[in-house]
Design a protein around this motif. Structure first.
Motif, PDB file in Angstrom:
ATOM      1  N   TYR A   9       0.863  -1.187   0.000  1.00 37.65           N
ATOM      2  CA  TYR A   9       0.000   0.000   0.000  1.00 37.65           C
ATOM      3  C   TYR A   9       0.898   1.234   0.000  1.00 37.65           C
ATOM      4  O   TYR A   9       1.832   1.328   0.800  1.00 37.65           O
ATOM      5  CB  TYR A   9      -0.896   0.031   1.249  1.00 37.65           C
ATOM      6  N   ASP A  10       0.593   2.161  -0.896  1.00 37.96           N
ATOM      7  CA  ASP A  10       1.379   3.383  -1.002  1.00 37.96           C
ATOM      8  C   ASP A  10       0.430   4.583  -1.051  1.00 37.96           C
ATOM      9  O   ASP A  10      -0.322   4.745  -2.006  1.00 37.96           O
ATOM     10  CB  ASP A  10       2.239   3.323  -2.278  1.00 37.96           C
ATOM     11  N   LYS A  11       0.434   5.369   0.027  1.00 35.81           N
ATOM     12  CA  LYS A  11      -0.409   6.576   0.129  1.00 35.81           C
ATOM     13  C   LYS A  11      -1.902   6.266  -0.077  1.00 35.81           C
ATOM     14  O   LYS A  11      -2.636   7.022  -0.719  1.00 35.81           O
ATOM     15  CB  LYS A  11       0.043   7.634  -0.888  1.00 35.81           C
ATOM     16  N   VAL A  12      -2.337   5.156   0.496  1.00 33.31           N
ATOM     17  CA  VAL A  12      -3.728   4.727   0.335  1.00 33.31           C
ATOM     18  C   VAL A  12      -4.635   5.474   1.315  1.00 33.31           C
ATOM     19  O   VAL A  12      -4.260   5.736   2.462  1.00 33.31           O
ATOM     20  CB  VAL A  12      -3.851   3.198   0.549  1.00 33.31           C
ATOM     21  N   GLU A  13      -5.829   5.797   0.840  1.00 32.09           N
ATOM     22  CA  GLU A  13      -6.848   6.416   1.690  1.00 32.09           C
ATOM     23  C   GLU A  13      -8.027   5.453   1.806  1.00 32.09           C
ATOM     24  O   GLU A  13      -8.384   4.781   0.840  1.00 32.09           O
ATOM     25  CB  GLU A  13      -7.310   7.731   1.049  1.00 32.09           C
ATOM     26  N   ILE A  14      -8.602   5.391   3.003  1.00 37.05           N
ATOM     27  CA  ILE A  14      -9.758   4.512   3.232  1.00 37.05           C
ATOM     28  C   ILE A  14     -10.902   5.352   3.769  1.00 37.05           C
ATOM     29  O   ILE A  14     -10.746   6.078   4.762  1.00 37.05           O
ATOM     30  CB  ILE A  14      -9.398   3.387   4.225  1.00 37.05           C
ATOM     31  N   CYS A  15     -12.026   5.273   3.076  1.00 38.03           N
ATOM     32  CA  CYS A  15     -13.205   6.061   3.460  1.00 38.03           C
ATOM     33  C   CYS A  15     -14.392   5.136   3.704  1.00 38.03           C
ATOM     34  O   CYS A  15     -14.512   4.093   3.073  1.00 38.03           O
ATOM     35  CB  CYS A  15     -13.581   7.048   2.362  1.00 38.03           C
ATOM     36  N   ARG A  16     -15.251   5.524   4.635  1.00 38.50           N
ATOM     37  CA  ARG A  16     -16.537   4.851   4.836  1.00 38.50           C
ATOM     38  C   ARG A  16     -17.612   5.929   4.841  1.00 38.50           C
ATOM     39  O   ARG A  16     -17.548   6.864   5.628  1.00 38.50           O
ATOM     40  CB  ARG A  16     -16.573   4.092   6.178  1.00 38.50           C
ATOM     41  N   GLN A  17     -18.583   5.778   3.946  1.00 36.92           N
ATOM     42  CA  GLN A  17     -19.675   6.762   3.835  1.00 36.92           C
ATOM     43  C   GLN A  17     -19.139   8.194   3.765  1.00 36.92           C
ATOM     44  O   GLN A  17     -19.579   9.101   4.467  1.00 36.92           O
ATOM     45  CB  GLN A  17     -20.654   6.603   5.003  1.00 36.92           C
ATOM     46  N   GLU A  18     -18.135   8.362   2.904  1.00 35.56           N
ATOM     47  CA  GLU A  18     -17.524   9.660   2.609  1.00 35.56           C
ATOM     48  C   GLU A  18     -16.716  10.252   3.769  1.00 35.56           C
ATOM     49  O   GLU A  18     -16.223  11.382   3.677  1.00 35.56           O
ATOM     50  CB  GLU A  18     -18.580  10.670   2.113  1.00 35.56           C
ATOM     51  N   LEU A  19     -16.574   9.520   4.846  1.00 37.23           N
ATOM     52  CA  LEU A  19     -15.710   9.958   5.941  1.00 37.23           C
ATOM     53  C   LEU A  19     -14.349   9.282   5.798  1.00 37.23           C
ATOM     54  O   LEU A  19     -14.269   8.082   5.564  1.00 37.23           O
ATOM     55  CB  LEU A  19     -16.311   9.583   7.301  1.00 37.23           C
ATOM     56  N   ILE A  20     -13.273  10.052   5.959  1.00 34.90           N
ATOM     57  CA  ILE A  20     -11.936   9.465   5.876  1.00 34.90           C
ATOM     58  C   ILE A  20     -11.640   8.719   7.172  1.00 34.90           C
ATOM     59  O   ILE A  20     -11.692   9.287   8.260  1.00 34.90           O
ATOM     60  CB  ILE A  20     -10.867  10.554   5.635  1.00 34.90           C
ATOM     61  N   ILE A  21     -11.369   7.423   7.043  1.00 39.31           N
ATOM     62  CA  ILE A  21     -11.017   6.592   8.207  1.00 39.31           C
ATOM     63  C   ILE A  21      -9.501   6.603   8.421  1.00 39.31           C
ATOM     64  O   ILE A  21      -9.011   6.793   9.524  1.00 39.31           O
ATOM     65  CB  ILE A  21     -11.499   5.131   8.006  1.00 39.31           C
ATOM     66  N   LEU A  22      -8.764   6.353   7.343  1.00 38.39           N
ATOM     67  CA  LEU A  22      -7.299   6.374   7.380  1.00 38.39           C
ATOM     68  C   LEU A  22      -6.785   7.064   6.125  1.00 38.39           C
ATOM     69  O   LEU A  22      -7.385   6.933   5.052  1.00 38.39           O
ATOM     70  CB  LEU A  22      -6.737   4.946   7.435  1.00 38.39           C
ATOM     71  N   LYS A  23      -5.665   7.774   6.249  1.00 40.07           N
ATOM     72  CA  LYS A  23      -5.092   8.417   5.075  1.00 40.07           C
ATOM     73  C   LYS A  23      -3.588   8.193   5.043  1.00 40.07           C
ATOM     74  O   LYS A  23      -2.959   7.926   6.065  1.00 40.07           O
ATOM     75  CB  LYS A  23      -5.425   9.906   5.059  1.00 40.07           C
ATOM     76  N   ASP A  24      -3.043   8.279   3.839  1.00 38.66           N
ATOM     77  CA  ASP A  24      -1.594   8.095   3.624  1.00 38.66           C
ATOM     78  C   ASP A  24      -1.081   6.777   4.214  1.00 38.66           C
ATOM     79  O   ASP A  24      -0.036   6.742   4.877  1.00 38.66           O
ATOM     80  CB  ASP A  24      -0.797   9.265   4.233  1.00 38.66           C
ATOM     81  N   VAL A  25      -1.821   5.694   3.971  1.00 38.96           N
ATOM     82  CA  VAL A  25      -1.408   4.385   4.485  1.00 38.96           C
ATOM     83  C   VAL A  25      -0.284   3.823   3.621  1.00 38.96           C
ATOM     84  O   VAL A  25      -0.453   3.600   2.417  1.00 38.96           O
ATOM     85  CB  VAL A  25      -2.595   3.393   4.505  1.00 38.96           C
ATOM     86  N   ASP A  26       0.869   3.608   4.236  1.00 38.01           N
ATOM     87  CA  ASP A  26       1.997   2.929   3.593  1.00 38.01           C
ATOM     88  C   ASP A  26       2.233   1.621   4.346  1.00 38.01           C
ATOM     89  O   ASP A  26       2.412   1.635   5.569  1.00 38.01           O
ATOM     90  CB  ASP A  26       3.268   3.787   3.655  1.00 38.01           C
ATOM     91  N   PHE A  27       2.251   0.516   3.615  1.00 37.00           N
ATOM     92  CA  PHE A  27       2.351  -0.791   4.282  1.00 37.00           C
ATOM     93  C   PHE A  27       2.853  -1.832   3.305  1.00 37.00           C
ATOM     94  O   PHE A  27       2.413  -1.882   2.158  1.00 37.00           O
ATOM     95  CB  PHE A  27       0.964  -1.191   4.817  1.00 37.00           C
TER      96      PHE A  27
END
Length: 228
Positions: A9-27
């Motif tokens: 994962y490189d700079k991944v963003e995770i959203c639920r119902q248009e709310l950002i849960i996690l941002k800039d995920v590198d893994f």
């Protein structure tokens, strides 16, 4: 043996119902690694796992799981991805109307196995691996919580997955049984299957060391111990 890159994962963003849960995920995850995702309830641990088996989409960034581009994953490819991932849930999700043997056989048939002898052999192999070979004809309600979770792990192992994802696998278990389950997952990991486990049980993380990544304030960072 060379470690193989399984997840990136490189700079991944995770959203639920248009709310950002996690941002800039590198893994990155490699074969044979044991990784803990820690953090309070609601910080995104489970959501992050769900993006890896295409339960929820990633929003931006680059994400690759077992060679699949998660931003361009076709619906018809989802079953093939999931067949390479074993998922262990906190609440077991065993079929209550059939025996352990039939629970496991059902999964193999659903994923394309047809030969009855091969199905029976594979079911026995995974039951031996989790120490439950004498429980094949029991119904789920006849098993303790720890025994049921061992069956869930056996189910996750059926198709020889490259990754086991265990979402709070000890959440419904007493401390001693929880330790046994985490010990079993570490044994599986030593056979070159990568394991990701979400937990907020810091005692288990300290007793059974692995890489630790923490979800907090919409960030996902590697830490050296659970107290950070």
């Amino acid at each position: 043996m060379e470690q193989k890159l399984l997840v990136q994962y490189d700079k991944v963003e995770i959203c639920r119902q248009e709310l950002i849960i996690l941002k800039d995920v590198d893994f990155k995850l490699y074969t044979g690694e044991f990784v803990y995702f820690i953090g309070r309830v609601g910080t995104g641990k489970s959501s992050l796992l769900k993006t890896m088996y295409a339960e929820i989409p990633v929003s931006g960034g680059e994400a690759s799981v077992l060679g699949y581009d998660m931003n361009a994953l076709r619906r018809k490819d989802v079953p093939m991805l999931r067949r390479q991932i074993g998922i262990v849930f906190q609440d077991f999700q065993l079929l209550t109307d059939r025996s352990v043997n039939d629970n496991l056989s059902f999964v193999l048939k659903a994923t394309g196995w047809k030969n009855k002898a091969e199905i029976a052999e594979r079911v026995e192999e995974v039951l031996v691996q989790v120490g439950m070979q004498n429980k094949a004809y029991k119904m789920p309600h006849e098993l303790s919580g720890g025994e049921q979770q061992r069956i869930v792990i056996a189910r996750a192992l059926l198709n020889s997955p490259k990754i086991i994802m265990a979402d709070e696998p000890t959440g419904n278990l007493d401390p001693q049984t929880g330790k046994q389950i985490v010990s079993l997952l570490h044994d599986i990991c030593r056979k070159d299957t990568a394991v990701i486990m979400t937990t907020h049980n810091h005692h288990l993380v300290e007793e059974f060391p692995g890489r630790i990544l923490k979800c907090e304030n919409k960030r996902f960072v590697e830490v050296s111990d659970v107290k950070e």
